[in-house]
Scaffold this active site. Structure first.
Site, mmCIF file in Angstrom:
data_model
loop_
_atom_site.group_PDB
_atom_site.id
_atom_site.type_symbol
_atom_site.label_atom_id
_atom_site.label_comp_id
_atom_site.label_asym_id
_atom_site.label_seq_id
_atom_site.Cartn_x
_atom_site.Cartn_y
_atom_site.Cartn_z
ATOM 1 N N GLN A 50 -3.522 3.198 4.635
ATOM 2 C CA GLN A 50 -4.205 2.153 3.873
ATOM 3 C C GLN A 50 -3.948 0.787 4.498
ATOM 4 O O GLN A 50 -2.990 0.605 5.242
ATOM 5 C CB GLN A 50 -3.718 2.161 2.420
ATOM 6 C CG GLN A 50 -4.102 3.413 1.662
ATOM 7 C CD GLN A 50 -3.446 3.457 0.293
ATOM 8 O OE1 GLN A 50 -2.261 3.204 0.159
ATOM 9 N NE2 GLN A 50 -4.232 3.789 -0.728
ATOM 10 N N VAL A 77 0.866 -1.176 0.000
ATOM 11 C CA VAL A 77 0.000 0.000 0.000
ATOM 12 C C VAL A 77 0.904 1.227 0.000
ATOM 13 O O VAL A 77 2.009 1.203 0.541
ATOM 14 C CB VAL A 77 -0.980 0.040 1.202
ATOM 15 C CG1 VAL A 77 -2.078 -0.988 1.033
ATOM 16 C CG2 VAL A 77 -0.256 -0.157 2.518
ATOM 17 N N SER A 78 0.411 2.300 -0.631
ATOM 18 C CA SER A 78 1.231 3.493 -0.815
ATOM 19 C C SER A 78 1.319 4.377 0.421
ATOM 20 O O SER A 78 2.268 5.127 0.581
ATOM 21 C CB SER A 78 0.696 4.326 -1.981
ATOM 22 O OG SER A 78 0.726 3.564 -3.156
ATOM 23 N N THR A 79 0.309 4.318 1.288
ATOM 24 C CA THR A 79 0.341 5.151 2.491
ATOM 25 C C THR A 79 0.158 4.282 3.724
ATOM 26 O O THR A 79 -0.411 3.187 3.655
ATOM 27 C CB THR A 79 -0.773 6.221 2.472
ATOM 28 O OG1 THR A 79 -2.037 5.563 2.568
ATOM 29 C CG2 THR A 79 -0.717 7.070 1.214
#
Length: 193
Positions: A15, A10-12
């Site tokens: 998330q 996940v990018s953040t």
């Protein structure tokens, strides 16, 4: 014995990888063969858990990901990566790709992967164009672009400038406002200019 090595990303940090993990485990990946990156962009070349997953891959193993965008952003990088896996004797399996799995160990899977990688890059570039267009239109219309709201008002900066002009040290005035001296100077110059 061939293993399935799972990778989720996940990018953040906000998330969750819960859905990806559930899909990977349902596909037969063992929990101790699951590697997860939190808060890491797919555009980054180095992803710590992804690198560990690749180290764990040996000939005959298959890297399993849920969607193509977990792998990367550019078609060229994805295809080079698939070729690297093939050269190592490992495969790549993408779950949830058009309703079914794609396994690069098969000729049909390899062809589908190539097509889907190109489509994924195109989709990414279209989204990027839309964002850039939206930002430029909002900027032209004088609308707010988001970002962190200013805590210190222009009026407070003007009062602080008077204090500095009256002999107070700029560093102390900036500290009292809760900002760095550089930010105080930048905001002061913007008001004077």
């Amino acid at each position: 014995m061939a293993k399935l090595i799972g990778y989720a990303r996940v990018s953040t940090r906000q998330q969750s990888t819960d859905r990806q993990q559930a899909d990977l485990l349902a596909a037969g990946v063992r929990r101790d063969d699951l590697y997860i990156d939190h808060g890491v962009s797919g555009a980054r070349a180095s992803r710590p858990q992804f690198d560990r997953a690749l180290e764990a891959l040996i000939e005959g193993d298959t890297l399993v990901i849920t969607t193509l965008d977990r792998l990367g952003r550019s078609t060229q990088n994805m295809l080079a990566f698939a070729d690297e896996l093939r050269a190592r004797g490992a495969g790549l399996r993408v779950l949830n790709l058009g309703g079914g799995d794609v396994d690069t160990k098969t000729p049909m899977g390899s062809m589908l992967f190539t097509i889907m990688a190109a489509l994924a890059q195109m989709e990414h570039e279209i989204k990027r164009e839309r964002v850039i267009d939206s930002v430029s239109k909002r900027r032209e219309a004088g609308k707010h672009l988001g970002g962190r709201p200013r805590r210190i008002t222009d009026s407070q900066i003007r009062n602080a400038i008077r204090l500095v002009e009256g002999g107070e040290p700029a560093a102390q005035v900036a500290r009292d406002l809760g900002m760095s001296r550089a930010t105080f100077y930048r905001r002061s110059q913007a008001l004077k200019g």
